[in-house]
Design an enzyme around this catalytic site. Sequence first.
Site, mmCIF file in Angstrom:
data_model
loop_
_atom_site.group_PDB
_atom_site.id
_atom_site.type_symbol
_atom_site.label_atom_id
_atom_site.label_comp_id
_atom_site.label_asym_id
_atom_site.label_seq_id
_atom_site.Cartn_x
_atom_site.Cartn_y
_atom_site.Cartn_z
ATOM 1 N N CYS A 179 0.808 -1.227 0.000
ATOM 2 C CA CYS A 179 0.000 0.000 0.000
ATOM 3 C C CYS A 179 0.840 1.276 0.000
ATOM 4 C CB CYS A 179 -0.947 0.015 1.192
ATOM 5 S SG CYS A 179 -2.200 -1.274 1.132
ATOM 6 N N HIS A 203 -9.208 3.346 -2.398
ATOM 7 C CA HIS A 203 -7.841 2.968 -2.070
ATOM 8 C C HIS A 203 -7.300 1.980 -3.114
ATOM 9 C CE1 HIS A 203 -4.288 1.871 -0.015
ATOM 10 N NE2 HIS A 203 -4.780 1.197 1.010
#
Length: 393
Positions: free
Chosen positions: A95, A337
């Site tokens: 991430c 995201h």
Amino acid sequence: MRDEPMTALTRRDEPVIVAARRTAIGTAGHAFKELSVDRLAAPVIAAVAHDLAGRRVDDVVLGNCMGPGGNVARVSALAAGLGDEVPGLTVDRQCGSGLAAILVAAQAVRAGEMDLVIAGGAESASTAPLRTHRGSAGPYPRAPFTPDGRPDPDMGPAAEALAAARGIGRERQDAYACRSHARALAAREAGRFAEEIVPIGGRRDDQRPRPLRAASLARLPAAFVAEGTVTAGNSSPVSDGAAAVAIVPERLRAGLPGMRLVAGAVVGCDPELPGWGPVPAVRRVLARAGVELERVAAVEIVEAFAAQVLAVTDALGLDPMGDERVCADGGALALGHPWGASGAVVVTRLFSRLVRAGAPPGTLGLAAAAVGGGLGVAALFEVVGPGRDGGPA
């Protein structure tokens, strides 16, 4: 030595971001469900290159987590029409990949090896391949973040564990999620996303932001742990999107306004509480720069979970509900995201909040992301204005 303050913020080879773009962000399986990761990245790369028309691109560095392999950055650079001579490098820090890719590219610029690098990240969760071990009956959900015998939680349960460890209750998480959506909607209505978004397939707006009510969020069940506090409403969705920036050395900025990279850091933390990673990363960056957090005018944290953002901001002494500096236009809770891209999305947001908005030279901005497996990535930027007489500053 590595945590000592930098002796100078301005040097001829210091890397400067002079352009930043992104796609709108789509929820996986919806807006961009037919687009492979290179088809998301290529239009953004092309738009950033166009913003610096006439300059040769030396490399493209992209973060990506779940793509098909084959060097996504190289494929995307070719699809963007940059030419056969532009090589491409793909970075996987999960991430934090998009922000880590920007730091890698900046290192090459600072070293004098490259004069213009386009860096960022891209993710197509919708088209990511299923992966199986040889001889296995079916696909595995994800690669391990740690070796056998070490804690290796999925990010949802890890966010729940962090919330419990830091005393982050359900009411605060829901309130922060409402804030993120409300601010994203207000920013879109005010046109603050317009200049940064590259339309793809006619889509110019992020798909997810919507009005939320605390009462509605309160009715949602726990998503990962029985009787827990982390829900679908205070978590970010799985998403598709891409973002990229152009990085040049100060000596070649040619008067363009931008953001100079002051300091960056990638650190490790307890794999059982990966959401904590931004705390040591931010502390290291600020220590290296010799800067107090009070001097930072804009903070962008990848909002994977409200619990994670609140734990990090509490530890850093920030109040995200009352402090306009923190994700002022909403974040991943509202926008989405796209894992490998999100770290570059927050840098693009800083660019809009500071450079496009005309913040004075010397203004500081901070970007940070937590990473599965126990990592944190952070970067501190400083606004630089047009050079004297339009020439290099």
